[in-house]
Every structure is written in C-alpha cells, then in structure tokens.
Enzyme design. Structure first.
Site, PDB file in Angstrom:
ATOM      1  CE  LYS A  38      37.545  33.664  38.719  1.00 38.46           C
ATOM      2  NZ  LYS A  38      36.244  33.327  38.867  1.00 38.46           N
ATOM      3  CB  THR A  40      40.378  38.934  38.459  1.00 37.34           C
ATOM      4  OG1 THR A  40      40.862  39.604  39.950  1.00 37.34           O
ATOM      5  CG2 THR A  40      39.954  37.693  39.070  1.00 37.34           C
ATOM      6  CG  ASP A  63      37.192  30.933  42.158  1.00 36.29           C
ATOM      7  OD1 ASP A  63      36.928  31.442  43.164  1.00 36.29           O
ATOM      8  OD2 ASP A  63      36.104  31.181  40.953  1.00 36.29           O
ATOM      9  CB  ALA A  84      41.698  36.318  47.606  1.00 35.04           C
ATOM     10  CB  ALA A  85      38.227  41.506  48.592  1.00 35.35           C
ATOM     11  CB  THR A 127      36.655  47.492  53.858  1.00 39.38           C
ATOM     12  OG1 THR A 127      37.345  48.698  53.654  1.00 39.38           O
ATOM     13  CG2 THR A 127      35.916  46.747  53.944  1.00 39.38           C
ATOM     14  CG  ASP A 128      37.548  52.285  56.591  1.00 41.19           C
ATOM     15  OD1 ASP A 128      37.282  51.931  55.391  1.00 41.19           O
ATOM     16  OD2 ASP A 128      38.269  53.508  56.425  1.00 41.19           O
ATOM     17  CD  GLU A 129      34.750  51.117  50.986  1.00 34.64           C
ATOM     18  OE1 GLU A 129      33.523  50.695  50.620  1.00 34.64           O
ATOM     19  OE2 GLU A 129      36.364  50.942  50.758  1.00 34.64           O
ATOM     20  CE1 TYR A 151      35.057  45.513  49.045  1.00 29.11           C
ATOM     21  CE2 TYR A 151      35.012  47.287  49.440  1.00 29.11           C
ATOM     22  CZ  TYR A 151      35.821  46.179  49.587  1.00 29.11           C
ATOM     23  OH  TYR A 151      37.209  46.473  50.533  1.00 29.11           O
ATOM     24  CE  LYS A 155      36.188  42.568  52.534  1.00 23.33           C
ATOM     25  NZ  LYS A 155      37.492  41.158  52.509  1.00 23.33           N
ATOM     26  CG  ASN A 181      45.469  49.971  52.344  1.00 26.75           C
ATOM     27  OD1 ASN A 181      46.963  48.726  52.394  1.00 26.75           O
ATOM     28  ND2 ASN A 181      45.007  50.104  53.744  1.00 26.75           N
ATOM     29  CG  ASN A 250      38.038  61.687  48.156  1.00 25.20           C
ATOM     30  OD1 ASN A 250      38.612  60.917  48.938  1.00 25.20           O
ATOM     31  ND2 ASN A 250      36.792  61.629  47.357  1.00 25.20           N
TER      32      ASN A 250
END
Length: 330
Positions: A38, A40, A63, A84-85, A127-129, A151, A155, A181, A250
């Site tokens: 798309k 974006t 899209d 796509a996400a 994703t691992d999330e 988010y 997913k 990543n 972090n």
C-alpha cells in the site's frame, strides 16, 4: 512458480524480495515475484531499487483489504508470504483502528482469496509480541497468547484467523513468530535506526523507563532465511518461532549504539515508560531448528556494526523518511 509477497516494500518484506531475486533461496530460482504494498508512511519503493529492473519482479501498489485486487493477484500463485502489517506499538496505543483493519481484516481477505485460488502454501509472518511478556525462560509455540498492546492483539487475532483457515478449510498455512528485527532499510521510527540517525544528527535518544526491558535481537537476513525454510518445508498448520539468540536490555543496547557512534550517556534522555510496556520477550526456537535446520548466522556485534555503517552511508534514504514520519504524526 509465482510468489505473492504482501508488504514487500517494507523493511522485512523488501529484504526477502531482494534476497529471493539474488538467488539466495534455491526453491525460488526463476520464480516470478509479485509485491503488493500500500506504500503507507513506512513502505518505500526505494527499498526495492536494487532489484527494480529484474523482469521477475512485478510491483503493485494496493491494499490487502481490497478483495477484488487481492483476488486478481492471487490467481496462479503458488506461495504467499504475508508481511503486510501495521507494526509500530506506540502508534497502536495512540489509535488502534488501522491496526485492526490491516492486520485482521487484511489477513482475512488474503486467506479467503488464497483458499479460493488453491494456493499451495501461505506463510503468515507474525511476532513474538503475541505471547505477552515472560519473566524467565522462553516461549514455545503452544504457549497461550496474552498480547498486551493493540498492535500485538491485532497480530494475535490474525494468527488465530490463519490457524482457523487451516483447521476449517485445510488451507496450507504456516505461522512464523519472530523476535526483534534489525538491519538496513528499517524505518527510522524503530529503536535501532531511530537511535543511530538521531546520534548521527547530534540529537538525543529517548530511553523508556528504567531501560531494563529485554529483547532478543534477530538480523533481518536470518529472519528471512527462517521464513524461507518454513515456506520450503514447514508443516501446514504449524507455528515456528524464529529468534536471534541475543538478549539485551534496552539500556545495554543503548550503550552499544553510543559506543558505535562515539557518543556519551549525556545524549540519552530518560522518558516516561510506554503504557503496558512488556518487560521481556524470549522465544524457544527448538522446533524450527530441529525440523528445518535453522540457526542464526549473523553475530549481533557484526550485524550491528554493519547496520550502523549502512545508516552512516545512506542518509539520502533515511532523512526523507524521518520527515515523513514526523508528518504522519510521530
């Protein structure tokens, strides 16, 4: 062979396309690759510039929620790799509607079209999330889903739809769940390119909370290689975790980036922690390693140094994108 790659102008998708057309995935030798994106704010045709003249590549701006377009492009497709996400957690906290629309409805649109077209394999990149947060140990693929951001909830929803299309209709779907990543061509709102480009510009970098949130880092080359292993030999209906094996807080990551850019800790600005900030992610990669022979090949220190060097040398790529991110409301 024809491959449909959704989100193929994004960070991870474009890496997959470039590697495929460079001959790094033998199963795709000579394959026609159709990219649907798309474009974006985070999608960029420049990501495909190195392969733009390859006659095997067809780029379509569109899209994944456009059922008529998706149905048209799905005809004759042997493999779908669905990248796509909407993927930025902070943006999902500000407003979740786009995430639900693209990640849930868009995935359902693709799955339905793939079923109708008789596609041979559908790899859904997740994703691992979706697992939530884990204090110790690592998640196996059968761990309960406990997403904590809009988010990751969107997913997780798309993962469940993909699984349901396999269980209900027999669509040969595999799901991959990756850790964080990094690498070249990553949109500069994500932590590593944001910190690198800010430091290159003499700016400060924002460190959330106490900086002790832990992430496992995976080079995009290793991630895409894992995805192709799943495309080649993954069992339909199965889920495969893909990890990099380098867990850092972090704060530790920030220290490495400061060292790489010759900057001091006075360039770090503590900021209020993100709402619902997951403390730690860690995936168990036993399944993909045992079944498909996956292992991460890019040492983190080497990959990070190469990534920093790429951003140093490609200001013309990232500077306009940071301006675009600002205009998009970051």
């Amino acid at each position: 062979m024809r491959v449909l790659v959704t989100g193929g102008a994004g960070f991870i998708g474009s890496n997959y396309v470039r590697k495929a057309l460079a001959g790094e995935y033998p199963a795709l030798a000579g394959a026609e690759i159709v990219v649907l994106d798309k474009l974006t704010y985070a999608g960029c045709e420049a990501n495909l510039a190195p392969v733009a003249d390859d006659p095997r590549l067809r780029f379509v701006r569109g899209d994944i929620c456009d059922a008529a377009l998706v149905t048209e492009l799905m005809a004759g497709v042997d493999l779908v790799v669905h990248f796509a996400a909407e993927s930025h957690v902070d943006r999902s906290i500000l407003g979740a509607a786009d995430f639900v629309l693209t990640n849930v409805l868009g995935t359902q649109t693709l799955l339905q079209a793939a079923l109708s077209a008789g596609v041979g394999k559908f790899v859904h990149v997740s994703t691992d999330e979706v697992y939530g947060s884990i204090a110790e140990g690592s998640w196996a693929e059968d761990h309960v889903l406990e997403p904590n951001s809009p988010y990751s909830a969107s997913k997780a929803s798309s993962d469940l739809l993909a699984r349901a299309f396999h269980r209900t209709h027999g669509l040969p779907v595999c799901i991959t769940r990756c850790s964080n990543n990094y690498g070249p061509y990553q949109f500069p709102e994500k932590v590593i390119p944001l910190f690198v480009t800010n430091l290159l510009d003499g700016l400060t970098v924002p460190l959330y909370g106490d900086g002790l949130n832990v992430r496992d880092w995976l080079h995009v080359d290793d991630h895409c290689r894992g995805i192709q292993l799943v495309a080649d030999g993954g069992r339909p209906g199965e889920i495969y975790n893909i990890g990099g094996g380098t867990e850092l807080t972090n704060r530790e990551l920030t220290g490495r980036l400061l060292d790489a850019l010759g900057a001091d800790w006075d360039r770090v600005e503590p900021v209020t922690d993100r709402k619902g900030h997951d403390r730690r992610y860690s995936v168990d990669i036993t399944r993909i390693s045992t079944e498909l022979g996956y292992r991460a090949r890019v040492p983190f220190d080497e990959g990070l140094a190469e990534t920093v060097r790429w951003y140093r040398e490609n200001r013309a790529w990232w500077e306009p994108l940071k301006n675009r991110a600002a205009l998009a409301g970051k």
